[in-house]
Write a protein that holds these residues in place. Structure first.
Motif, PDB file in Angstrom:
ATOM      1  N   UNK A 130      35.174 -62.931  64.431  1.00 24.27           N
ATOM      2  CA  UNK A 130      35.975 -62.298  63.443  1.00 24.27           C
ATOM      3  C   UNK A 130      37.227 -61.835  64.070  1.00 24.27           C
ATOM      4  N   UNK A 131      37.198 -60.892  65.294  1.00 29.21           N
ATOM      5  CA  UNK A 131      38.087 -60.377  65.525  1.00 29.21           C
ATOM      6  C   UNK A 131      39.092 -61.379  66.221  1.00 29.21           C
ATOM      7  N   UNK A 132      38.825 -62.476  66.638  1.00 26.54           N
ATOM      8  CA  UNK A 132      39.656 -63.645  67.240  1.00 26.54           C
ATOM      9  C   UNK A 132      40.467 -64.221  65.954  1.00 26.54           C
ATOM     10  N   UNK A 133      39.708 -64.548  64.858  1.00 25.55           N
ATOM     11  CA  UNK A 133      40.515 -65.156  63.706  1.00 25.55           C
ATOM     12  C   UNK A 133      41.438 -64.150  63.375  1.00 25.55           C
ATOM     13  N   UNK A 134      41.098 -62.975  63.117  1.00 26.66           N
ATOM     14  CA  UNK A 134      42.230 -61.986  62.891  1.00 26.66           C
ATOM     15  C   UNK A 134      43.262 -61.682  63.574  1.00 26.66           C
ATOM     16  N   UNK A 135      43.184 -61.800  64.697  1.00 24.37           N
ATOM     17  CA  UNK A 135      44.425 -61.825  65.768  1.00 24.37           C
ATOM     18  C   UNK A 135      45.043 -62.920  65.644  1.00 24.37           C
ATOM     19  N   UNK A 136      44.407 -64.388  65.431  1.00 17.59           N
ATOM     20  CA  UNK A 136      45.156 -65.465  65.216  1.00 17.59           C
ATOM     21  C   UNK A 136      45.808 -65.586  64.005  1.00 17.59           C
ATOM     22  N   UNK A 137      45.265 -65.110  62.926  1.00 12.20           N
ATOM     23  CA  UNK A 137      46.176 -64.897  61.686  1.00 12.20           C
ATOM     24  C   UNK A 137      47.603 -64.148  61.710  1.00 12.20           C
ATOM     25  N   UNK A 161      58.407 -61.206  67.559  1.00  5.90           N
ATOM     26  CA  UNK A 161      58.234 -62.051  68.910  1.00  5.90           C
ATOM     27  C   UNK A 161      56.920 -62.837  68.743  1.00  5.90           C
ATOM     28  N   UNK A 162      56.480 -62.927  67.489  1.00  3.46           N
ATOM     29  CA  UNK A 162      54.943 -63.652  67.173  1.00  3.46           C
ATOM     30  C   UNK A 162      55.109 -65.288  67.274  1.00  3.46           C
ATOM     31  N   UNK A 163      54.062 -65.731  67.562  1.00  3.14           N
ATOM     32  CA  UNK A 163      54.253 -67.168  67.676  1.00  3.14           C
ATOM     33  C   UNK A 163      54.640 -68.035  66.175  1.00  3.14           C
ATOM     34  N   UNK A 164      54.445 -67.311  65.219  1.00  3.14           N
ATOM     35  CA  UNK A 164      54.556 -67.865  64.082  1.00  3.14           C
ATOM     36  C   UNK A 164      56.163 -67.776  63.741  1.00  3.14           C
ATOM     37  N   UNK A 165      56.832 -66.832  64.269  1.00  5.85           N
ATOM     38  CA  UNK A 165      58.265 -66.798  64.259  1.00  5.85           C
ATOM     39  C   UNK A 165      58.994 -67.934  65.079  1.00  5.85           C
ATOM     40  N   UNK A 166      58.518 -68.118  66.000  1.00  4.65           N
ATOM     41  CA  UNK A 166      58.854 -69.286  67.071  1.00  4.65           C
ATOM     42  C   UNK A 166      58.716 -70.621  66.093  1.00  4.65           C
ATOM     43  N   UNK A 167      57.617 -70.832  65.586  1.00  2.00           N
ATOM     44  CA  UNK A 167      57.323 -72.077  64.872  1.00  2.00           C
ATOM     45  C   UNK A 167      58.427 -72.300  63.596  1.00  2.00           C
ATOM     46  N   UNK A 168      58.787 -71.070  62.932  1.00  2.00           N
ATOM     47  CA  UNK A 168      59.537 -71.206  61.794  1.00  2.00           C
ATOM     48  C   UNK A 168      60.915 -71.608  62.421  1.00  2.00           C
ATOM     49  N   UNK A 169      61.320 -71.050  63.383  1.00  2.00           N
ATOM     50  CA  UNK A 169      62.684 -71.446  64.115  1.00  2.00           C
ATOM     51  C   UNK A 169      62.949 -72.788  64.649  1.00  2.00           C
ATOM     52  N   UNK A 170      61.786 -73.344  65.082  1.00  2.00           N
ATOM     53  CA  UNK A 170      61.674 -74.850  65.578  1.00  2.00           C
ATOM     54  C   UNK A 170      61.792 -75.697  63.987  1.00  2.00           C
ATOM     55  N   UNK A 171      60.943 -75.158  63.224  1.00  2.00           N
ATOM     56  CA  UNK A 171      61.121 -76.337  61.910  1.00  2.00           C
ATOM     57  C   UNK A 171      62.497 -76.003  61.233  1.00  2.00           C
ATOM     58  N   UNK A 172      63.277 -74.788  61.273  1.00  2.00           N
ATOM     59  CA  UNK A 172      64.586 -74.778  60.791  1.00  2.00           C
ATOM     60  C   UNK A 172      65.496 -75.637  61.512  1.00  2.00           C
ATOM     61  N   UNK A 173      65.327 -75.478  62.983  1.00  2.00           N
ATOM     62  CA  UNK A 173      66.262 -76.541  63.746  1.00  2.00           C
ATOM     63  C   UNK A 173      65.916 -77.783  63.624  1.00  2.00           C
TER      64      UNK A 173
END
Length: 357
Positions: A280-287, A295-307
């Motif tokens: 459960x802790x790992x799922x929370x940290x992944x979300x 600087x989270x991975x979600x931010x890098x994913x959004x920038x890559x999609x925008x590019x």
């Protein structure tokens, strides 16, 4: 079949392993375990009894000055009293010039040499109940009364706070020191020779008692977990655990009660429950990591999609200027630090409920 029946059970092995580990931790903190069975009972302790003698340093401290002579300034009396008072020997008679500080009962033994202002006898009767009272004399005239209280160990309140944090009932063993009101215990029982009887009475009510005491050998032997605090007079050899001087060692033992309960309850629920908590802790940290913020991975994913969306077919690859998002990233990190700091503070000030209940 006989070998299987004789084999030690997993629960017993887990309790023994925890007791061994706890014993090593105590030894590293200069705590002497006299009875190892005490370590296996820590998880069942639900009541902490604090002996008043162990809660005090042996020194005295002045209470509020009660002026009985209207012609004498209270500030002058307080200043003179502070100069004359010896906290290591609070009942010592001290003189300086025309001022004298002495126990009130000693002064009243010779009333002919002591002048009492009007109304002083009433104040004497009120102040002398269950407390040591000193009299301040100026020119052979009683000018003020000063109660003396025993000085509390600086770790007395942290010890009781640790007990309440682990949901222990706090019982103060007090004689005539009025420590129950000062420490704020849940109950009071007699101290001295009657303390062992008070411990047994609590045990008859189904309590599992940890006692913090110094020289009361019979009470330490009667307690389920006797925590002995040595003093200059004698060593508490009847205790299950002997600490160093002061209450620091007792705080360590009380804090271990929570760890012992957690270990026992985790053992009862089994390893599967612990694995579920980790999943459960790992799922929370992944979300949390997938939030669309640098600087989270979600931010890098959004920038890559925008590019990818901005890049035209057959044209050069579009590169977004991530530096423009730095103020937003800084603001997000500041909010995240506030949330983490608040969570750490709440974990210390208001611990979360035990997950194994």
């Amino acid at each position: 079949a006989s070998l299987s029946a004789a084999a030690p059970k997993a629960g017993r092995l887990g309790r023994e392993a925890f007791a061994a580990q706890l014993g090593r931790a105590f030894a590293a903190r200069d705590l002497l375990v006299m009875d190892r069975a005490v370590l296996r009972r820590l998880d069942r302790v639900d009541t902490l009894v604090l002996d008043g003698d162990a809660a005090c340093t042996g020194r005295g401290e002045l209470g509020d000055v009660v002026v009985v002579d209207r012609d004498t300034a209270a500030a002058e009396v307080a200043r003179r009293t502070a100069h004359l008072f010896d906290p290591d020997r609070p009942e010592r008679t001290s003189r300086r010039g025309t001022w004298k500080l002495a126990p009130l009962d000693r002064l009243l033994r010779d009333p002919a040499s002591l002048s009492l202002p009007r109304g002083a006898r009433t104040r004497i009767r009120q102040a002398g109940r269950s407390r040591t009272v000193l009299g301040v004399v100026h020119h052979d005239r009683l000018v003020a009364l000063v109660p003396v209280d025993p000085e509390l160990d600086p770790l007395a309140q942290p010890l009781l706070a640790a007990a309440r944090r682990h949901r222990l009932q706090v019982v103060i063993a007090d004689g005539r020191r009025r420590l129950g009101a000062r420490l704020g215990g849940d109950e009071r029982i007699p101290s001295g020779q009657r303390l062992a009887g008070g411990i047994r009475a609590l045990q008859r009510d189904g309590r599992v008692v940890a006692l913090v005491s110094g020289a009361n050998q019979s009470a330490l032997a009667a307690a389920d977990c006797g925590i002995g605090v040595p003093d200059a007079g004698c060593s508490p050899w009847a205790a299950g655990i002997i600490t160093g001087p002061g209450l620091a060692g007792a705080v360590t033992v009380v804090e271990a009660v929570g760890a012992a309960r957690l270990a026992t309850q985790a053992e009862q629920h089994g390893m599967l429950y612990l694995i579920e908590i980790l999943i459960a802790l790992n799922i929370v940290f992944a979300l949390l990591n997938m939030l669309p913020m640098l600087p989270l991975d979600g931010g890098h994913v959004v920038i890559a999609l925008y590019e990818r969306v901005r890049t035209r077919r057959g044209g050069p690859y579009y590169h977004a200027d991530a530096a423009k998002l730095l103020p937003v990233a800084y603001a997000f990190m500041a909010v995240l630090l506030v949330v983490v700091g608040s969570a750490i503070f709440l974990d210390i000030a208001h611990p979360a409920a035990n997950p194994f209940h």
